[in-house]
Design a protein around this motif. Structure first.
Motif, PDB file in Angstrom:
ATOM      1  N   GLY A  57       0.787  -1.223   0.000  1.00  0.00           N
ATOM      2  CA  GLY A  57       0.000   0.000   0.000  1.00  0.00           C
ATOM      3  C   GLY A  57       0.824   1.280   0.000  1.00  0.00           C
ATOM      4  O   GLY A  57       2.040   1.287  -0.162  1.00  0.00           O
ATOM      5  N   SER A  58       0.113   2.418   0.185  1.00  0.00           N
ATOM      6  CA  SER A  58       0.701   3.757   0.159  1.00  0.00           C
ATOM      7  C   SER A  58       0.984   4.233   1.576  1.00  0.00           C
ATOM      8  O   SER A  58       1.103   3.421   2.505  1.00  0.00           O
ATOM      9  CB  SER A  58      -0.232   4.710  -0.583  1.00  0.00           C
ATOM     10  OG  SER A  58      -0.458   4.267  -1.914  1.00  0.00           O
ATOM     11  N   THR A  59       1.038   5.582   1.780  1.00  0.00           N
ATOM     12  CA  THR A  59       1.501   6.126   3.055  1.00  0.00           C
ATOM     13  C   THR A  59       0.555   7.204   3.545  1.00  0.00           C
ATOM     14  O   THR A  59       0.598   8.352   3.077  1.00  0.00           O
ATOM     15  CB  THR A  59       2.921   6.711   2.907  1.00  0.00           C
ATOM     16  OG1 THR A  59       3.759   5.769   2.248  1.00  0.00           O
ATOM     17  CG2 THR A  59       3.511   7.056   4.262  1.00  0.00           C
ATOM     18  N   ASP A  60      -0.315   6.865   4.512  1.00  0.00           N
ATOM     19  CA  ASP A  60      -1.238   7.839   5.104  1.00  0.00           C
ATOM     20  C   ASP A  60      -0.714   8.239   6.484  1.00  0.00           C
ATOM     21  O   ASP A  60      -1.134   7.722   7.523  1.00  0.00           O
ATOM     22  CB  ASP A  60      -2.638   7.239   5.213  1.00  0.00           C
ATOM     23  CG  ASP A  60      -3.695   8.291   5.523  1.00  0.00           C
ATOM     24  OD1 ASP A  60      -3.303   9.390   6.007  1.00  0.00           O
ATOM     25  OD2 ASP A  60      -4.887   8.034   5.299  1.00  0.00           O
ATOM     26  N   ILE A  61       0.221   9.173   6.482  1.00  0.00           N
ATOM     27  CA  ILE A  61       0.864   9.601   7.722  1.00  0.00           C
ATOM     28  C   ILE A  61      -0.120  10.310   8.635  1.00  0.00           C
ATOM     29  O   ILE A  61      -0.123  10.083   9.863  1.00  0.00           O
ATOM     30  CB  ILE A  61       2.068  10.507   7.384  1.00  0.00           C
ATOM     31  CG1 ILE A  61       3.201   9.664   6.777  1.00  0.00           C
ATOM     32  CG2 ILE A  61       2.567  11.257   8.617  1.00  0.00           C
ATOM     33  CD1 ILE A  61       4.404  10.470   6.325  1.00  0.00           C
ATOM     34  N   ASN A  62      -0.942  11.167   8.081  1.00  0.00           N
ATOM     35  CA  ASN A  62      -1.872  11.962   8.901  1.00  0.00           C
ATOM     36  C   ASN A  62      -2.794  11.068   9.715  1.00  0.00           C
ATOM     37  O   ASN A  62      -2.954  11.240  10.931  1.00  0.00           O
ATOM     38  CB  ASN A  62      -2.680  12.876   7.982  1.00  0.00           C
ATOM     39  CG  ASN A  62      -3.662  13.749   8.745  1.00  0.00           C
ATOM     40  OD1 ASN A  62      -3.296  14.719   9.388  1.00  0.00           O
ATOM     41  ND2 ASN A  62      -4.940  13.374   8.680  1.00  0.00           N
ATOM     42  N   ARG A  63      -3.391  10.102   9.074  1.00  0.00           N
ATOM     43  CA  ARG A  63      -4.340   9.220   9.765  1.00  0.00           C
ATOM     44  C   ARG A  63      -3.647   8.400  10.847  1.00  0.00           C
ATOM     45  O   ARG A  63      -4.178   8.233  11.954  1.00  0.00           O
ATOM     46  CB  ARG A  63      -5.009   8.298   8.746  1.00  0.00           C
ATOM     47  CG  ARG A  63      -6.027   7.344   9.353  1.00  0.00           C
ATOM     48  CD  ARG A  63      -6.687   6.503   8.280  1.00  0.00           C
ATOM     49  NE  ARG A  63      -7.600   5.525   8.849  1.00  0.00           N
ATOM     50  CZ  ARG A  63      -8.259   4.619   8.129  1.00  0.00           C
ATOM     51  NH1 ARG A  63      -8.101   4.580   6.799  1.00  0.00           N
ATOM     52  NH2 ARG A  63      -9.067   3.748   8.715  1.00  0.00           N
ATOM     53  N   ALA A  64      -2.459   7.896  10.536  1.00  0.00           N
ATOM     54  CA  ALA A  64      -1.749   7.065  11.513  1.00  0.00           C
ATOM     55  C   ALA A  64      -1.429   7.862  12.777  1.00  0.00           C
ATOM     56  O   ALA A  64      -1.626   7.376  13.905  1.00  0.00           O
ATOM     57  CB  ALA A  64      -0.466   6.523  10.890  1.00  0.00           C
TER      58      ALA A  64
END
Length: 799
Positions: A360-367
């Protein structure tokens, strides 16, 4: 385009910041005699190289303030003829040697301990004979002297020396100093340098700190300490120093201070704060730990495996009262548990970690937001955030992510970011850590993630005091670096540098949170110096301050005041940055007006340049370098090409201007230097007037130095001199150093050494036989490998 503008352009396009490695040092000198001359006058300069030092090993045992130092050196004769000479070992300033033993190739030999006055006469005789001022650096020190048997070409000579001294206390800290600064006396880098110090004390040892070298400190209980420095293929450039304190305070605080009222009304301080070994404070702090692991597709393979091993280490080193959770993320998030769990569940969490896979991709904000939502504002929280990429999913705008976290993060949060590789947003990670009381660590492609994260967590796993505040009372401290104090952890120590307005006795108060309650620690009768003090302090403060300013420019944009500070501090202290990498080598950098013009031009060009990339190798390396500057424990010194044109002597910085080593405090528009002919009586009287002046004159035959607002210029031996007034002695000599050297009156004389004082004359004094050959090859600023006594740029005379 004005030259200063062109120079500023050159420095502003340099976006990387390369930190010089701290060079090691070695001491003890064999000064060989030159070849025997015939009946005619001795020619010069003599083509005699200095001996090479193959290795230098120092072992020190300190038992209740009594230090026994054992030195082991091997010298090699690379000349094509046999060399005889004399061994000189300049003693530490102020050291009182009580026992002394010397061996050459395993055989005991007779040596002599020279008093400071005897050693000074020896150094001056050498300088007069060879017309080389290098030994003036040791003009205030005693020395050990011994004759050396002939050394055949290619042969080696092993010298061992042991001496005993009682350590002096300085501002409540015991101070050990080993005289390692003899770079100029080795023809090539040393193959090996080691310094090992073992301290044993009946009283508990608290703080330990080296301002000179990056040492490894190991505590074996509260009464034993080991400090080790090792390096290979290095050139020496500074003395080895170690400070340590004794006491049983729950949190020990010691303060070193320095002030030179002739240079600056405000003083400099260094504060060391350390919890007692096995402090009861450590057991009082229960914390929450959340580790966020990037498992996007780019983490596949070795990187994810190392990240999983790091998570396992953290889980296995939780304290019983801790709580934890784990969260992995890519396009979405996956948590080990819906809420924080007790440390007793670590084994189950390890099994969960083992099954993580990359995709997958990279959802930094949500994490980040999901992790923060689990935190309890009433408990200290450590969040370890590990990623190898840019935000590519969900909210990807940097400012939006920062704003979201600012609204969600509790005050108890300590966010520590780990950027893996170069494809990370360094500005995002650094701002996250700075805003939320943490720090960023970059794991470069050739580094191990597990080792980096595990070593870091071991240091921060046991907080002792959080939310620290310092109050220096009537001293009025300011310009602290770091500005926001980090937490204090068990087994660690806090190092803070800063300035103070008012010298004298004051009370320092340290406050912090312990288990949800505020505790105050008071330290009365802290004496901040009105004059004198360790000469490393101003440069250490400037190193850290420049790092903080550069970081501020990168993260928050440029303003003229910040750029001006960087330029002025860099030139004054010789701390080269991309903003000043060319300026410090130019005559335009001399004088307040010139420096102001350069800073203004630099700011204009900075505004006109495109924004530097936030990701990529250059961005990561720049961030790491600025962080290292801001947290430096050792002052940054010139190296490489810069060291050929910028030198440091004590607290002063010098730049080579038209063949003259010129004090950066010298302003040619407002100062007229007094001429002092090289090798004259006035010259040696000036060198002996103060140790810091002798160190400045040791830079070379042509020097301009500013002392107490007056400028002195060492000119050619055949040039006329001015009538001079010697500087006042330092009011606070080093403990045990004895009275200041008396130099007598000084007039405008131009006395030269007697023509009969040649190196091979019949009437040569025995002490002069220790002279360093006039043509030894050393690193000098005006050209690589230039022989002393050879041609140099035509010097400038200031009208």
């Amino acid at each position: 385009m004005p030259r200063s503008l062109r120079l500023a352009l050159g420095l502003l396009v340099a976006l990387g910041l390369a930190l010089p490695a701290v060079a090691a040092s070695a001491d003890g000198i064999i000064v060989p005699e030159p070849p025997i001359c015939g009946p005619e006058p001795c020619p010069g300069p003599f083509p005699v190289s200095q001996l090479a030092i193959r290795y230098h090993r120092v072992s020190v045992s300190i038992q209740d303030q009594v230090a026994v130092t054992h030195v082991d050196q091997v010298f090699r004769n690379d000349n094509d003829y046999t060399v005889e000479g004399t061994y000189l070992f300049p003693l530490p300033p102020g050291a009182v040697v009580t026992d002394f033993t010397l061996w050459i190739d395993g055989q005991p030999v007779e040596g002599k301990v020279l008093t400071r006055e005897e050693a000074r006469q020896t150094y001056e005789d050498i300088v007069r004979t060879l017309r080389d001022p290098a030994l003036l650096e040791y003009v205030d020190r005693g020395a050990v002297q011994a004759s050396i048997f002939p050394i055949d070409p290619g042969a080696e000579r092993r010298i061992q020396l042991e001496y005993t001294q009682v350590l002096q206390a300085e501002d409540g800290l015991l101070h050990y100093r080993y005289p390692l600064n003899t770079e100029k006396f080795s023809t090539q880098p040393l193959e090996e340098v080691t310094v090992r110090v073992e301290v044993t004390s009946r009283d508990p040892i608290q703080a330990a700190y080296s301002p000179s070298h990056a040492v490894e400190l190991v505590r074996d209980g509260e009464h034993d300490l080991r400090a080790t420095y090792e390096a290979a293929n290095v050139l020496p450039d500074r003395d080895f120093e170690l400070y340590y304190s004794l006491g049983d305070d729950r949190v020990g605080v010691q303060v070193l201070s320095a002030r030179d009222p002739s240079e600056d009304e405000d003083g400099f301080f260094l504060l060391l704060a350390s919890p007692a070994f096995g402090s009861d404070l450590a057991s009082a702090v229960a914390k929450d730990v959340v580790m966020i692991i990037d498992r996007s597709g780019s983490m596949d393979g070795e990187k994810l495996e190392q990240a999983k091993q790091a998570a396992v280490y953290v889980l296995r080193h939780l304290h019983p009262e801790d709580r934890f959770n784990l969260l992995s993320f890519s396009s979405g998030t996956d948590a080990y548990a819906a809420s924080l769990r007790d440390a007793g569940e670590a084994a189950e969490a390890i099994a969960w970690v083992e099954q993580l896979a990359a995709r997958g991709s990279t959802d930094i904000n949500r994490a980040l937001l999901e992790a923060l939502a689990q935190l309890d504002p009433e408990r200290p929280a450590i969040v370890l955030f590990l990623t190898d990429g840019l935000p590519t999913e969900g909210v990807t705008d940097r400012e939006a992510i920062l704003d979201n976290l600012a609204r969600s993060a509790p005050d108890s949060l300590r966010l520590f970011s780990f950027g893996v590789g170069y494809d990370v947003d360094a500005v995002l990670l650094d701002t996250l850590s700075e805003t939320h009381h943490g720090a960023t660590t970059y794991v470069l492609p050739d580094q191990d993630i597990e080792e980096t994260v595990s070593a870091f967590y071991a240091k921060v796993s046991t907080p002792v005091l959080t939310d620290l505040r310092l109050d220096f009372g009537e001293a009025r401290a300011f310009d602290l670096v770091p500005e926001t104090l980090p937490d204090l952890f068990a087994g660690g120590q806090l190092i803070v540098v800063g300035r103070y307005r008012n010298p004298g006795e004051t009370t320092v108060e340290l406050t912090g949170e312990v288990g949800g309650r505020r505790e105050r620690f008071s330290y009365p009768q802290i004496d901040l110096r009105s004059t004198g003090g360790p000469d490393f302090l101003p440069r250490l403060w400037a190193t850290r301050k420049i790092g903080a300013l550069l970081n501020d420019l990168r993260l928050h944009g440029a303003d003229p005041e910040t750029v001006d500070q960087v330029v002025r501090l860099s030139i004054k202290y010789g701390i080269v940055t991309p903003y000043t990498s060319y300026l410090v080598t130019e005559p335009q950098a001399l004088g307040a007006e010139a420096i102001g013009d350069i800073a203004a031009d630099a700011f204009k060009l900075l505004q006109s340049q495109p924004t530097a990339p936030a990701s990529g190798q250059a961005a990561v390396e720049r961030s790491a370098a600025e962080s290292a500057l801001g947290g430096a424990n050792v002052p940054l010194a010139p190296e490489g090409e810069t060291a050929q044109v910028v030198r440091v002597a004590g607290t002063r910085t010098f730049q080579l201007v038209d063949g003259v080593w010129t004090d950066t405090a010298f302003d040619p528009k407002t100062m007229k230097p007094s001429a002092v002919p090289f090798l004259s009586q006035d010259y040696f009287a000036l060198a002996a007037s103060r140790p810091d002046v002798g160190a400045a004159l040791a830079l070379g035959p042509r020097v301009i130095v500013v002392v107490d607002g007056s400028a002195y210029e060492a000119v050619g031996a055949d040039e006329p001199g001015d009538s001079i007034q010697l500087p006042s002695p330092l009011r606070e000599p080093d403990p045990g150093a004895g009275n200041p050297v008396q130099t007598g009156s000084a007039g405008g004389t131009n006395d030269r050494p007697s023509s009969g004082a040649g190196l091979c004359g019949i009437g040569l004094m025995p002490l002069a036989m220790v002279a360093v050959p006039a043509a030894r090859q050393i690193r000098m600023p005006w050209g690589r490998g230039r022989a002393l006594g050879g041609p140099a740029p035509e010097p400038r005379r200031w009208a």
